[in-house]
Design a protein around this motif. Structure first.
Motif, short mmCIF file in Angstrom:
data_model
loop_
_atom_site.label_atom_id
_atom_site.label_comp_id
_atom_site.label_asym_id
_atom_site.label_seq_id
_atom_site.Cartn_x
_atom_site.Cartn_y
_atom_site.Cartn_z
N ARG A 34 -5.29 -11.69 2.27
CA ARG A 34 -5.93 -10.88 1.23
C ARG A 34 -7.45 -11.00 1.28
O ARG A 34 -8.18 -10.00 1.20
CB ARG A 34 -5.40 -11.31 -0.15
N LEU A 87 -0.37 -6.05 -1.99
CA LEU A 87 0.19 -5.50 -0.75
C LEU A 87 -0.12 -4.03 -0.56
O LEU A 87 -0.44 -3.60 0.56
CB LEU A 87 1.70 -5.73 -0.73
N ASP A 88 -0.04 -3.23 -1.62
CA ASP A 88 -0.32 -1.79 -1.45
C ASP A 88 -1.75 -1.57 -0.96
O ASP A 88 -2.00 -0.69 -0.12
CB ASP A 88 -0.11 -1.06 -2.79
N TRP A 89 -2.69 -2.38 -1.49
CA TRP A 89 -4.08 -2.25 -1.04
C TRP A 89 -4.22 -2.72 0.40
O TRP A 89 -5.00 -2.13 1.17
CB TRP A 89 -4.99 -3.05 -1.97
N TRP A 90 -3.49 -3.76 0.79
CA TRP A 90 -3.56 -4.22 2.18
C TRP A 90 -3.12 -3.10 3.12
O TRP A 90 -3.77 -2.86 4.14
CB TRP A 90 -2.67 -5.44 2.39
N ILE A 91 -2.01 -2.46 2.77
CA ILE A 91 -1.48 -1.40 3.62
C ILE A 91 -2.47 -0.24 3.74
O ILE A 91 -2.66 0.33 4.82
CB ILE A 91 -0.13 -0.91 3.05
N GLU A 92 -3.14 0.07 2.64
CA GLU A 92 -4.11 1.16 2.62
C GLU A 92 -5.39 0.81 3.38
O GLU A 92 -6.01 1.67 4.02
CB GLU A 92 -4.45 1.49 1.17
N ARG A 137 4.72 -7.66 4.89
CA ARG A 137 5.56 -6.56 4.38
C ARG A 137 7.03 -6.94 4.46
O ARG A 137 7.80 -6.68 3.51
CB ARG A 137 5.30 -5.28 5.18
N ASP A 180 1.15 -10.63 -10.65
CA ASP A 180 1.55 -10.99 -9.29
C ASP A 180 2.39 -12.25 -9.42
O ASP A 180 2.64 -12.74 -10.53
CB ASP A 180 0.33 -11.22 -8.40
#
Length: 319
Positions: free
Chosen positions: A276, A144-149, A174, A218
């Motif tokens: 993803r 998720l953090d990479w998706w947001i970035e 999210r 995960d």
């Protein structure tokens, strides 16, 4: 498995001496994949795979190679990393971290039937259970953090409708990840990339799985969703084949029974798994790195998969 860092047999003539493998006698680049430089390596002692890591560093890599060693020692059919004379599993080659692992028998099953999917489901559940006591911890680096970035980096390349879909799905995921159902899901080391081309079969028997370099901690359900989204779909449309879904999830359930949280999270997690890979393919397509033999994957494939998961639910777990 593109080739970003070329290697020749002459390059290996001295380097290979630190391993108990004899001389290197043949080397062939592997064209599929897009993350690392991979080669089929033949030595006087047998056949192996040589990987040069293009994104992961020496500090990150122990998680991946030690996870493979951990799983192999517990009977999971995965490539076994080969240590050098100093006991190191990761060593420098051309200034980058590199590893040698055993080559698996068999070939990929690119037209899977329910019998193959059942083999994959059972193996995946065994892998999850075998990883419960793995002592190292590393997050899923494409989570998720990479998706947001990454979403803001690809939005300028998209038309308005596609951008709206991507932003809406990220917002949905999210919100879901902040809820109690997601928090209740069981977690541990996951493969996170168990596609058809990363599993080997001899006939109808699964002989091994490989390419653990997207692995991380995960939810186990996310790993299952990634797997179903590749093994159980029509590749042209992204639609699920119910018979294959049921075969894979029932075989998984027979080894690691599903929880109430798994049942509640199943449909959102299939969407998360599609998001993803859509996002990573968008990024690789629009912002590619230079490499020999590299052909970026078509991002529209996982856009179709995501749209299908939003529009049509999958069969319930153990239906």
């Amino acid at each position: 498995m593109a080739v970003f860092t070329p290697v020749t047999l002459d390059d290996l003539s001295q380097w290979i001496k630190q391993f108990p493998l004899g001389k290197a006698v043949a080397l062939k680049g592997i064209a599929s994949g897009i993350e690392n430089s991979n080669f089929f390596l033949t030595t006087e002692r047998g056949e192996y795979v040589l990987t040069i890591f293009e994104n992961l560093d020496f500090e990150q890599l122990p998680f991946y190679v030690q996870l493979m060693r951990h799983l192999a020692d517990r009977g999971i059919p995965v490539p076994a990393p080969v240590a050098n004379d100093a006991g190191e599993l990761v060593v420098a080659l051309h200034g980058k971290p590199a590893a040698i692992v055993s080559k698996l028998d068999g070939s990929s099953q690119m037209d899977p039937q329910p019998v193959h999917c059942a083999e994959v489901g059972a193996m995946l559940a065994k892998m999850h259970l075998a990883g419960r006591n793995f002592p190292l911890h590393q997050p899923n680096l494409r989570g998720l953090d990479w998706w947001i970035e990454t979403v803001p980096k690809v939005l300028p390349y998209l038309d308005a409708g596609t951008a709206t879909l991507l932003q809406a799905e990220l917002a949905f995921q999210r919100d879901f990840a902040a809820g109690t159902t997601y928090a209740a899901l069981e977690r541990g080391p996951v493969h996170a990339d168990l596609f058809r081309n990363n599993v080997m079969f001899v006939g109808e028997r699964l002989s091994g799985c490989f390419d653990f370099y997207f692995a991380g901690w995960d939810t186990w359900l996310f790993d299952l969703a990634v797997t179903v989204n590749d093994w159980c779909i029509d590749l042209d449309t992204g639609r699920l084949d119910d018979a294959r879904v049921v075969a894979l999830t029932r075989a998984y359930h027979a080894v690691r029974p599903f929880t109430a949280a798994d049942h509640a999270a199943w449909q959102p997690m299939l969407r998360a798994a599609a998001l993803r890979f859509w996002l990573s393919r968008l990024y690789d397509f629009h912002r590619p790195r230079a490499a020999e033999m590299l052909t970026p994957h078509d991002p529209t494939h996982f856009e179709r998969v995501l749209r299908e998961r939003i529009a049509h639910g999958a069969p319930d777990l153990t239906a």
